[in-house]
Design an enzyme around this catalytic site. Structure first.
Site, PDB file in Angstrom:
ATOM      1  CE  LYS A  11      -1.673   1.545   4.030  1.00  0.00           C
ATOM      2  NZ  LYS A  11      -1.349   2.933   4.397  1.00  0.00           N
ATOM      3  CG  ASN A  12       2.269   2.657   3.556  1.00  0.00           C
ATOM      4  OD1 ASN A  12       1.112   2.996   3.305  1.00  0.00           O
ATOM      5  ND2 ASN A  12       2.671   2.380   4.776  1.00  0.00           N
ATOM      6  NE  ARG A  42      -1.231  12.208   7.933  1.00  0.00           N
ATOM      7  CZ  ARG A  42      -1.520  13.426   8.379  1.00  0.00           C
ATOM      8  NH1 ARG A  42      -2.724  13.681   8.797  1.00  0.00           N
ATOM      9  NH2 ARG A  42      -0.639  14.366   8.390  1.00  0.00           N
ATOM     10  CB  CYS A  61      -3.778  11.249  11.761  1.00  0.00           C
ATOM     11  SG  CYS A  61      -3.567   9.472  11.679  1.00  0.00           S
ATOM     12  NE  ARG A 118       0.567  10.275  10.083  1.00  0.00           N
ATOM     13  CZ  ARG A 118       0.166   9.247   9.335  1.00  0.00           C
ATOM     14  NH1 ARG A 118      -0.993   8.678   9.591  1.00  0.00           N
ATOM     15  NH2 ARG A 118       0.887   8.816   8.335  1.00  0.00           N
ATOM     16  N   PRO A 119       2.018  16.636  11.292  1.00  0.00           N
ATOM     17  CG  PRO A 119       3.796  17.853  12.178  1.00  0.00           C
ATOM     18  CD  PRO A 119       2.919  16.647  12.435  1.00  0.00           C
ATOM     19  CB  VAL A 120       2.369  18.224   5.707  1.00  0.00           C
ATOM     20  CG1 VAL A 120       1.518  16.958   5.786  1.00  0.00           C
ATOM     21  CG2 VAL A 120       1.505  19.479   5.649  1.00  0.00           C
ATOM     22  CG  ASP A 121       6.717  20.560   9.945  1.00  0.00           C
ATOM     23  OD1 ASP A 121       7.655  20.829  10.715  1.00  0.00           O
ATOM     24  OD2 ASP A 121       6.232  19.406   9.852  1.00  0.00           O
ATOM     25  CG  LEU A 122       9.687  17.955   8.486  1.00  0.00           C
ATOM     26  CD1 LEU A 122      10.224  16.623   8.988  1.00  0.00           C
ATOM     27  CD2 LEU A 122      10.665  19.092   8.780  1.00  0.00           C
ATOM     28  CG  ASP A 152       3.303   1.471   9.585  1.00  0.00           C
ATOM     29  OD1 ASP A 152       3.547   1.736   8.401  1.00  0.00           O
ATOM     30  OD2 ASP A 152       2.982   2.324  10.430  1.00  0.00           O
ATOM     31  CB  ILE A 210       7.330   6.691  14.602  1.00  0.00           C
ATOM     32  CG1 ILE A 210       8.562   5.783  14.462  1.00  0.00           C
ATOM     33  CG2 ILE A 210       7.042   7.439  13.298  1.00  0.00           C
ATOM     34  CD1 ILE A 210       9.832   6.498  14.002  1.00  0.00           C
ATOM     35  NE  ARG A 267      -7.258   4.538   5.280  1.00  0.00           N
ATOM     36  CZ  ARG A 267      -6.869   5.741   5.704  1.00  0.00           C
ATOM     37  NH1 ARG A 267      -7.295   6.197   6.860  1.00  0.00           N
ATOM     38  NH2 ARG A 267      -6.021   6.467   4.974  1.00  0.00           N
TER      39      ARG A 267
HETATM   40  C1  EPZ Z   1       4.353   6.845   6.379  1.00  0.00           C
HETATM   41  O1  EPZ Z   1       3.600   7.918   6.933  1.00  0.00           O
HETATM   42  C2  EPZ Z   1       3.394   5.660   6.287  1.00  0.00           C
HETATM   43  N1  EPZ Z   1       2.270   6.017   5.458  1.00  0.00           N
HETATM   44  C3  EPZ Z   1       2.905   5.313   7.691  1.00  0.00           C
HETATM   45  O2  EPZ Z   1       2.109   4.138   7.595  1.00  0.00           O
HETATM   46  C4  EPZ Z   1       4.088   4.990   8.568  1.00  0.00           C
HETATM   47  O3  EPZ Z   1       3.649   4.770   9.881  1.00  0.00           O
HETATM   48  C5  EPZ Z   1       5.080   6.163   8.567  1.00  0.00           C
HETATM   49  O4  EPZ Z   1       5.461   6.490   7.226  1.00  0.00           O
HETATM   50  C6  EPZ Z   1       6.348   5.845   9.343  1.00  0.00           C
HETATM   51  O5  EPZ Z   1       6.962   4.710   8.861  1.00  0.00           O
HETATM   52  C7  EPZ Z   1       2.399   5.976   4.106  1.00  0.00           C
HETATM   53  O6  EPZ Z   1       3.430   5.670   3.556  1.00  0.00           O
HETATM   54  C8  EPZ Z   1       1.197   6.326   3.304  1.00  0.00           C
HETATM   55  P1  EPZ Z   1       6.473  10.197   8.435  1.00  0.00           P
HETATM   56  P2  EPZ Z   1       4.176   9.416   6.920  1.00  0.00           P
HETATM   57  O7  EPZ Z   1       6.418  11.449   7.627  1.00  0.00           O
HETATM   58  O8  EPZ Z   1       4.923   9.638   5.690  1.00  0.00           O
HETATM   59  C9  EPZ Z   1       6.646  13.600  11.777  1.00  0.00           C
HETATM   60  C10 EPZ Z   1       0.223   2.763   7.847  1.00  0.00           C
HETATM   61  O9  EPZ Z   1      -0.194   2.193   8.873  1.00  0.00           O
HETATM   62  N2  EPZ Z   1       6.554  14.565  10.659  1.00  0.00           N
HETATM   63  O10 EPZ Z   1       7.647   9.325   8.253  1.00  0.00           O
HETATM   64  O11 EPZ Z   1       3.056  10.326   7.237  1.00  0.00           O
HETATM   65  C11 EPZ Z   1       5.363  12.793  11.958  1.00  0.00           C
HETATM   66  O12 EPZ Z   1       4.415  13.486  12.722  1.00  0.00           O
HETATM   67  C12 EPZ Z   1       0.714   4.225   7.938  1.00  0.00           C
HETATM   68  O13 EPZ Z   1       0.282   2.232   6.740  1.00  0.00           O
HETATM   69  C13 EPZ Z   1       6.650  15.917  10.914  1.00  0.00           C
HETATM   70  O14 EPZ Z   1       6.828  16.343  12.067  1.00  0.00           O
HETATM   71  O15 EPZ Z   1       5.154   9.344   8.188  1.00  0.00           O
HETATM   72  C14 EPZ Z   1       5.871  11.522  12.634  1.00  0.00           C
HETATM   73  O16 EPZ Z   1       5.969  11.743  14.006  1.00  0.00           O
HETATM   74  C15 EPZ Z   1       0.431   4.843   9.262  1.00  0.00           C
HETATM   75  N3  EPZ Z   1       6.560  16.779   9.865  1.00  0.00           N
HETATM   76  C16 EPZ Z   1       7.251  11.351  12.011  1.00  0.00           C
HETATM   77  O17 EPZ Z   1       7.624  12.619  11.466  1.00  0.00           O
HETATM   78  C17 EPZ Z   1       6.383  16.355   8.567  1.00  0.00           C
HETATM   79  O18 EPZ Z   1       6.291  17.179   7.649  1.00  0.00           O
HETATM   80  C18 EPZ Z   1       7.318  10.307  10.905  1.00  0.00           C
HETATM   81  O19 EPZ Z   1       6.305  10.571   9.984  1.00  0.00           O
HETATM   82  C19 EPZ Z   1       6.284  14.983   8.329  1.00  0.00           C
HETATM   83  C20 EPZ Z   1       6.382  14.091   9.387  1.00  0.00           C
END
Ligand code: EPZ
Length: 424
Positions: free
Chosen positions: A22-23, A94, A118, A123-127, A309, A331, A401
């Protein structure tokens, strides 16, 4: 709402085929926006999230054709006519934010809804936004949307260091950088197999990328990309989930298509817990070494560490392990919502902040429980496989999902499991 009913039915045996990830599929599909030519994905999983991404791409004007019962997706963005990703679709998933980078790279402008909250964390998207700004994007957050423009009409190569490892932000930046002018270097980038799969697909489309598995990715931007056909990598989270089925219920199961390198740290942890994991030429064979599972401590980390996960599913196993284990979730800040549901089944769990202490009990007892998110839902099904009596899991839309054919796959190895439709 549908429910899934599981009755502990003793040892399991047989094969479970593992689907495409999926991911990976969710980050590969937006790559179609980077070329006028068709992109075909094979080994695609049939999941509600994939249907949501399909609807999003179609809302932008992409053609998405699903073949072979959904296992093959052919996409074309030749005639996109809309650059706005609407809240009504983005709020469902997301990963929709992953159209921002490629749309900006393709046409220099995009409007994408912010994903919102969520269950498992803020889960911000600032990065995502900071990496695109480093490549010369001008971003205006307004009315819940990101209004983005590439200064001068085209993104520019740049060096960017992620302050923390983010899978999604790395994917968005990678999807943007392949058509940027000049060289981009992404430091402290995520190294997940889904990132490597995305890079391999983009390279097939003509992109110039190095270091996808290393934490430092170098991308030499090109003027255009062409079409390609790419198989979606095996789903390591589905693989890990089903590796736990014989571990928790007993017996021996072979996970077809499983590769150990996809689940390295997780497989090491299982072996520490007295679970045998054997690579075969068909996949991974899993069984207990000697009847009882040993409690082990777990800390979730970015790849190649123990995946967050699989934390909920591992907790289900630790509920009946010999001894006490501590699971640390590093995480996401709110990813223990399965614990109170497992406690309804008689588990002994103490959650304090980002730590959960699990003291193994001899036997879980079936109970009505509620799914709170995707991975929590399947951890309850796993617990049900080892419980006395009947476990009824509600809100299984979460499960749809990320897991295709759960009932068929588990009953195929002898589990007593069925899905009840609303009103049954
Ligand atoms: C991906 O989410 C996966 N989703 C998640 O799987 C998975 O848990 C996660 O990576 C970690 O491995 C998909 O690929 C669709 P991150 P993502 O950005 O990209 C923080 C599942 O069950 N962060 O690596 O959203 C964030 O809050 C899902 O299939 C910021 O602060 O995860 C988290 O604490 C759930 N700012 C950490 O980083 C940002 O801009 C890691 O998040 C982005 C992230």
């Amino acid at each position: 709402m549908d429910r899934i009913v599981v009755k502990g039915n003793g040892a399991l045996s047989g094969d479970i085929p593992i689907s495409g990830a999926k991911n990976a599929c969710l980050t590969l599909m937006p790559a179609t926006l980077l070329s006028e030519e068709p992109l075909t994905l094979t080994n695609a999983p049939r999941l509600s999230d994939i249907r949501t991404m399909t609807a999003l791409l179609q809302s932008l004007g992409c053609e998405v054709t699903s073949l072979q019962d959904g296992k093959v997706l052919t996409m074309s963005s030749h005639d996109i006519n809309n650059h706005k990703a609407d809240y009504d679709i983005v709020r469902k998933m997301r990963a929709s934010i992953l159209v921002l980078g490629p749309m900006l790279a393709r046409d220099g402008h995009a409007v994408v809804s912010l994903p919102g909250g969520c269950a498992i964390g803020a889960r911000p998207v600032d990065l995502h936004l900071k990496a695109l700004e480093a490549m010369g994007a001008e971003l205006d957050l307004r009315d819940g949307y990101v209004h983005a423009k590439a200064i001068g009409g085209r993104l520019q190569g740049a060096e960017f260091t992620f302050p923390l490892v983010s899978v999604g932000a790395t994917e968005n930046a990678l999807l943007a950088a392949v058509l940027a002018k000049g060289t981009t270097v992404l430091k402290n980038s995520a190294r997940e197999p889904e990132i490597v799969d995305l890079a391999n697909c983009l390279i097939k489309m003509g992109a110039q990328i190095e270091g996808a598995a290393t934490g430092t990715i170098t991308i030499q931007g090109v003027d255009s990309l062409h079409g390609a056909t790419h198989p979606v990598v095996t789903d390591r989270i589905e693989l890990g989930t089903y590796m736990l089925a014989p571990a928790i219920a007993g017996g021996e199961v072979e996970l077809l298509g499983g590769q150990r390198e996809l689940v390295g740290a997780f497989a090491d942890k299982l072996e520490e817990a007295e679970i045998e994991v054997t690579q075969t030429n068909r996949g991974l064979k899993v069984k207990r070494k000697n009847g009882r599972v040993r409690a082990v401590d777990v800390v979730t980390e970015p790849f190649p560490g123990f995946p967050t996960d699989l934390q909920a599913q591992m907790m289900a196993l630790m509920c009946t392990a010999e001894g006490t284990s501590v699971l640390e979730e590093k995480i996401f800040e709110n990813r223990f919502m399965h614990a109170p549901e497992l406690m309804r089944m008689g588990a002994n769990i103490d959650v304090h902040g980002g730590h959960a202490t699990v003291t193994g009990v001899d036997k879980l007892k079936g109970a009505p429980v509620m799914a709170t998110d995707l991975r929590a839902s399947v951890s309850l099904i796993l617990a049900g496989l080892a419980a006395e009596g009947e476990t009824v899991v509600s809100r299984v839309y979460h499960l749809d999902r990320g897991y295709e054919h759960v009932v068929r796959k588990l009953s195929g190895v002898g589990a007593h499991i069925e899905r009840l439709q609303e009103g049954d």
